[in-house]
Design a protein around this motif. Structure first.
Motif, short mmCIF file in Angstrom:
data_model
loop_
_atom_site.label_atom_id
_atom_site.label_comp_id
_atom_site.label_asym_id
_atom_site.label_seq_id
_atom_site.Cartn_x
_atom_site.Cartn_y
_atom_site.Cartn_z
N SER A 1 0.82 -1.22 0.00
CA SER A 1 0.00 0.00 0.00
C SER A 1 0.85 1.27 0.00
N LYS A 2 2.14 1.14 0.35
CA LYS A 2 3.04 2.29 0.36
C LYS A 2 3.83 2.45 -0.94
N VAL A 3 3.77 1.45 -1.81
CA VAL A 3 4.56 1.46 -3.04
C VAL A 3 4.04 2.54 -3.98
N ASP A 4 4.96 3.41 -4.45
CA ASP A 4 4.55 4.44 -5.40
C ASP A 4 5.28 4.34 -6.74
N ALA A 5 6.19 3.37 -6.87
CA ALA A 5 6.92 3.18 -8.12
C ALA A 5 7.21 1.70 -8.31
N ILE A 6 7.04 1.22 -9.54
CA ILE A 6 7.33 -0.19 -9.81
C ILE A 6 8.15 -0.31 -11.09
N ALA A 7 8.99 -1.34 -11.13
CA ALA A 7 9.67 -1.75 -12.36
C ALA A 7 9.02 -3.05 -12.81
N VAL A 8 8.68 -3.14 -14.10
CA VAL A 8 7.95 -4.29 -14.62
C VAL A 8 8.78 -4.99 -15.68
N GLY A 9 8.87 -6.33 -15.58
CA GLY A 9 9.60 -7.09 -16.58
C GLY A 9 9.74 -8.54 -16.16
N ILE B 1 9.29 -4.33 -7.33
CA ILE B 1 9.56 -4.97 -8.62
C ILE B 1 8.40 -5.90 -8.95
N VAL B 2 7.92 -5.80 -10.18
CA VAL B 2 6.86 -6.69 -10.65
C VAL B 2 7.46 -7.62 -11.69
N VAL B 3 7.47 -8.91 -11.37
CA VAL B 3 8.03 -9.93 -12.26
C VAL B 3 6.90 -10.62 -13.00
N ILE B 4 6.99 -10.63 -14.33
CA ILE B 4 6.07 -11.41 -15.15
C ILE B 4 6.75 -12.74 -15.44
N GLU B 5 6.29 -13.80 -14.82
CA GLU B 5 6.91 -15.12 -14.95
C GLU B 5 6.44 -15.78 -16.25
N THR B 6 7.40 -16.00 -17.16
CA THR B 6 7.08 -16.61 -18.45
C THR B 6 7.18 -18.13 -18.41
N GLY B 7 7.83 -18.65 -17.37
CA GLY B 7 8.08 -20.09 -17.32
C GLY B 7 9.42 -20.48 -17.90
N TYR B 8 10.17 -19.48 -18.43
CA TYR B 8 11.47 -19.77 -19.04
C TYR B 8 12.64 -19.28 -18.20
N ALA B 9 12.39 -18.73 -17.04
CA ALA B 9 13.48 -18.21 -16.21
C ALA B 9 14.34 -19.35 -15.69
N ASN B 10 15.62 -19.36 -16.02
CA ASN B 10 16.52 -20.39 -15.51
C ASN B 10 17.87 -19.85 -15.05
N TYR C 1 19.03 -10.46 -5.20
CA TYR C 1 19.77 -9.42 -5.90
C TYR C 1 19.08 -8.06 -5.87
N SER C 2 18.15 -7.87 -4.95
CA SER C 2 17.54 -6.56 -4.76
C SER C 2 16.92 -6.48 -3.38
N HIS C 3 16.94 -5.28 -2.82
CA HIS C 3 16.29 -5.08 -1.51
C HIS C 3 14.82 -4.70 -1.67
N TYR C 4 14.38 -4.47 -2.90
CA TYR C 4 12.98 -4.11 -3.12
C TYR C 4 12.07 -5.34 -3.01
N PRO C 5 10.85 -5.16 -2.52
CA PRO C 5 9.90 -6.27 -2.53
C PRO C 5 9.56 -6.65 -3.97
N ILE C 6 9.28 -7.93 -4.18
CA ILE C 6 8.98 -8.42 -5.52
C ILE C 6 7.61 -9.08 -5.53
N VAL C 7 6.81 -8.71 -6.51
CA VAL C 7 5.48 -9.30 -6.71
C VAL C 7 5.54 -10.08 -8.02
N TYR C 8 5.00 -11.29 -8.01
CA TYR C 8 5.07 -12.17 -9.17
C TYR C 8 3.70 -12.36 -9.81
N TYR C 9 3.67 -12.27 -11.14
CA TYR C 9 2.49 -12.61 -11.91
C TYR C 9 2.87 -13.69 -12.92
N SER C 10 2.02 -14.68 -13.09
CA SER C 10 2.22 -15.68 -14.13
C SER C 10 1.71 -15.14 -15.46
N LEU C 11 2.54 -15.22 -16.49
CA LEU C 11 2.13 -14.74 -17.81
C LEU C 11 0.88 -15.45 -18.28
#
Length: 275
Positions: free
Chosen positions: A4-12, A34-43, A53-63
């Motif tokens: 609820s406090k997040v005011d900026a996101i990076a998406v990819g 950070i917003v991660v779009i999970e494609t299923g190919y991340a290895n 590799y980041s101190h920012y919270p990460i939210v995951y979405y499945s493509l």
């Protein structure tokens, strides 16, 4: 930090969390996520491994779950997840929505706040991309991959039983199964190995590939230099430098001599590192 406090996101996709990705994260500010779009190919950094590799919270979405969304629906989804959202950061090649038909230009029209587009990042005149890092790892150019990553390529695995001749005939090793990761080109590497939840890494020599001189099975095994290997359940291997290709030896004595040479080479490569 609460979303609820997040005011900026990076998406990819952010597989690898490499140097180019870090340029996006630098635009986030204090209340970023950070917003991660999970494609299923991340290895390179599968699943939650990105969080190393980041101190920012990460939210995951499945493509698969969001690929049907039109552009406005995608932006609306982000607005509901982050009610204070004021800034979206994306890469120059970012596409989203159904059939990837929307670009950062469309994002600027659909989103009411600021859109920051980060241009491509180059090292040595070559643009940094996850697919290029994968290609380097697959040919044994681990140093090139590490330059693009901004950190050593690292894989985590579960300790499994080996073929049983290490302690008696060769050198003791930790044998790992590492599902989900891209494994490097077959050969021997100078590396760092972390055991279970220890904070420090041990200088190591690591073999990846088929045991062509013994039983032919595929293995990833780490020998910790100059130390007794304790019982452990999990381990992480951080690859530093490729030493030599995998090859067949005609006897265990010849293999043992090669391993001795590998240990000397790994020790020389790792001597300058602060562990």
């Amino acid at each position: 930090m609460a979303l609820s406090k997040v005011d900026a996101i990076a998406v990819g996709g952010f597989d690898g969390m490499h140097v180019g990705h870090q340029h996006l994260f630098e635009e986030l500010g204090e209340n970023g996520a950070i917003v991660v779009i999970e494609t299923g190919y991340a290895n390179l950094t599968p699943g939650c491994e990105r969080e190393r590799y980041s101190h920012y919270p990460i939210v995951y979405y499945s493509l698969e779950e969001i690929r049907h969304l039109e552009g406005a629906e995608f932006v609306d989804m982000l607005g509901k997840k982050f009610p204070r959202l004021r800034k979206i950061v994306v890469g120059y090649d970012f596409h989203f929505g159904k059939n990837r038909r929307y670009s950062h230009a469309d994002l600027g029209q659909l989103f009411g706040g600021e859109v920051v587009v980060v241009e491509q990042v180059c090292i040595g005149g070559d643009s940094v991309h996850s697919h290029k890092i994968r290609a380097k790892i697959q040919i044994g150019d681990i140093e090139g991959a590490n330059r693009f990553l901004g950190h050593n390529y690292r894989i985590n695995g579960t300790v499994v039983r080996g073929q049983g001749i290490g302690k008696t005939d060769l050198v003791p090793t930790i044998n790992l199964e590492c599902p989900g990761y891209l494994l490097p080109y077959e050969g021997v590497y100078a590396a760092l190995t972390r055991i279970d939840d220890e904070e420090h890494f041990h200088p190591s020599v690591v073999f990846v590939g088929h045991r062509v001189s013994t039983d032919g099975s595929y293995a990833l095994e780490s020998h910790i230099l100059g130390e007794n290997i304790p019982e452990c359940r999990r381990a992480s291997v951080s690859f530093v430098k490729f030493l030599r290709k995998n090859r067949k030896f005609e006897s265990l004595d010849a293999l043992k001599k090669a391993i001795h040479d590998d240990i000397l080479a790994a020790r020389s490569e790792l001597l300058h590192l602060s562990l």
